[in-house]
Write a protein that holds these residues in place. Structure first.
Motif, PDB file in Angstrom:
ATOM      1  N   ARG A  34      -8.632  -3.004  -4.522  1.00 48.48           N
ATOM      2  CA  ARG A  34      -8.932  -3.461  -3.160  1.00 48.48           C
ATOM      3  C   ARG A  34      -9.278  -2.290  -2.253  1.00 48.48           C
ATOM      4  O   ARG A  34     -10.309  -2.294  -1.572  1.00 48.48           O
TER       5      ARG A  34
ATOM      6  N   LYS B 272       0.838  -1.202   0.000  1.00 51.06           N
ATOM      7  CA  LYS B 272       0.000   0.000   0.000  1.00 51.06           C
ATOM      8  C   LYS B 272       0.873   1.253   0.000  1.00 51.06           C
ATOM      9  O   LYS B 272       0.589   2.223  -0.709  1.00 51.06           O
TER      10      LYS B 272
ATOM     11  N   GLU C 190      -9.909  -7.737   5.977  1.00 49.90           N
ATOM     12  CA  GLU C 190      -9.254  -7.602   4.678  1.00 49.90           C
ATOM     13  C   GLU C 190      -8.067  -8.550   4.665  1.00 49.90           C
ATOM     14  O   GLU C 190      -7.066  -8.319   5.352  1.00 49.90           O
TER      15      GLU C 190
ATOM     16  N   ASP D  71      -5.852  -6.998  16.433  1.00 46.86           N
ATOM     17  CA  ASP D  71      -4.815  -7.807  15.770  1.00 46.86           C
ATOM     18  C   ASP D  71      -4.037  -8.534  16.870  1.00 46.86           C
ATOM     19  O   ASP D  71      -4.297  -8.329  18.063  1.00 46.86           O
TER      20      ASP D  71
ATOM     21  N   ASP E 257      -6.428 -12.623  19.882  1.00 49.46           N
ATOM     22  CA  ASP E 257      -6.437 -13.643  18.838  1.00 49.46           C
ATOM     23  C   ASP E 257      -7.888 -13.859  18.419  1.00 49.46           C
ATOM     24  O   ASP E 257      -8.734 -14.188  19.251  1.00 49.46           O
ATOM     25  N   LEU E 258      -8.163 -13.670  17.138  1.00 45.17           N
ATOM     26  CA  LEU E 258      -9.537 -13.771  16.635  1.00 45.17           C
ATOM     27  C   LEU E 258     -10.102 -15.184  16.748  1.00 45.17           C
ATOM     28  O   LEU E 258     -11.294 -15.398  16.555  1.00 45.17           O
TER      29      LEU E 258
ATOM     30  N   GLY F 213      -8.134  -7.974  12.368  1.00 44.02           N
ATOM     31  CA  GLY F 213      -6.853  -8.189  11.685  1.00 44.02           C
ATOM     32  C   GLY F 213      -6.434  -6.939  10.948  1.00 44.02           C
ATOM     33  O   GLY F 213      -6.017  -6.974   9.793  1.00 44.02           O
TER      34      GLY F 213
END
Ligand code: SAM
Length: 316
Positions: free
Chosen positions: A57, A21, A182, A106, A155-156, A82
């Motif tokens: 994106r 990016k 994303e 995250d 932690d997801l 994230g």
């Protein structure tokens, strides 16, 4: 252990996203005044098709994010899952379309790095201070909390811990809430990501979820994409869900979402404002159009809604 190595490789993807990016913005594909504070060096050159892919994106995600903010008149929350070194919060602040509160989640290690950048760079910290009503801003190594922006290390895949932390930072499940992921879910097993989607659908009655990730992965090109990541020890644990647009939609419907849309990035790219697309296509010469098309056909944006408050989210 093996799982530590695997998580480390997943965390490294955060640098890939932010350096790509940063490079594309340095070439003028879009404007991001804040990427430079998270990634100092412009870094080595990226191929034009990669830059165009990131352009699609970012433009695609932003169109949907802005449509949700408009629909809710910013009376909402955003939760970026994230988030890595994403700069969306600062863009929304500058464009005067900030939600009530913007949450980012995250791994603690990534969060600690992000907080360090924010702490040491006034252009990043000033907007947080400006939008904060008291002089007590919570800032330690692993979390940051202000009135309008907060970062959580979690932690997801551990939903009870995630829920507890979001509560601690005053998330309001009754408020319309936009979830973003994303290039994140693909690093989790289908079981873990579907539990996450279920939990969001069960907890937030008025919500939209925007997911960007790989799709159409069961052909030769998809195989090469998988092998490239595996070479860096990065396992696409969720790749089974990335077989088709239908399987992307199905995962949301079976997790309790009311309606869902999915478009591959080739389609998204062709729907972007053509003057701007023409502008960026002049930035760098692209010989092999076919390669760009292949790349765009292997990513998608999927957005799902639950609309208890009848905001008309389904029309987004
Ligand atoms: N969303 C950002 C963007 O697009 O610029 C970063 C994308 S990066 C490819 C994936 C991010 O997801 C990394 O920052 C990684 O640490 C995070 N991530 C992946 N699995 C996670 C998990 N189980 N818990 C928390 N974060 C996770």
């Amino acid at each position: 252990t093996d799982s530590d190595t695997a998580d480390e490789a997943v965390r490294a993807t955060c640098d890939d996203a932010s350096t790509c990016k940063r490079f594309a913005t340095s070439k003028g594909y879009w404007t991001d005044l804040y990427a430079q504070y998270f990634v100092r060096q412009i870094g080595e050159r990226k191929a034009p098709e990669i830059n165009r892919g990131y352009y699609g994106r970012v433009r695609g995600m932003n169109l949907l994010i802005d449509a949700f903010l408009k629909k809710t008149q910013c009376y909402c929350q955003v939760v970026n899952l994230g988030a890595g070194l994403d700069t969306t919060f600062w863009r929304l602040k500058d464009e005067n379309i900030m939600p009530k509160k913007f949450f980012e989640v995250d791994f603690p290690m990534i969060v600690a790095r992000k907080i360090h950048h924010i702490k040491t760079k006034p252009p990043l910290s000033k907007p947080l201070i400006e939008t904060h009503s008291t002089d007590s801003l919570l800032l330690d190594g692993h979390s940051l909390d202000s009135d309008r922006y907060c970062i959580i290390g979690a932690d997801l895949r551990d939903l009870p811990a995630l829920e507890e932390k979001l509560k601690k930072f005053q998330i309001n499940p009754e408020l319309p809430t936009l979830f973003l992921s994303e290039c994140v879910l693909v690093y989790m097993t289908p079981e873990k990501s579907s539990k996450l989607l279920n939990w969001v659908a069960d907890t937030f009655p008025t919500a939209m979820f925007i997911n960007y990730e790989q799709v159409n992965m069961n052909d030769r090109f998809g195989q090469i994409m998988i092998e490239n990541l595996q070479r860096r020890q990065c396992n696409l644990a969720g790749v089974d869900v990335c077989q088709s647009l239908d399987s992307q939609k199905e995962r949301f419907l079976s997790a309790g979402w009311e309606s869902v849309n999915a478009l591959d990035m080739m389609t998204v790219y062709s729907m972007l404002p053509w003057e701007d697309v023409a502008r960026i296509e002049r930035l760098e010469f692209l010989d092999e159009k076919e390669l760009l098309h292949q790349l765009l056909q292997h990513y998608c944006i999927c957005w799902a809604v639950k609309d208890k408050l009848s905001l008309g989210e389904a029309s987004i």
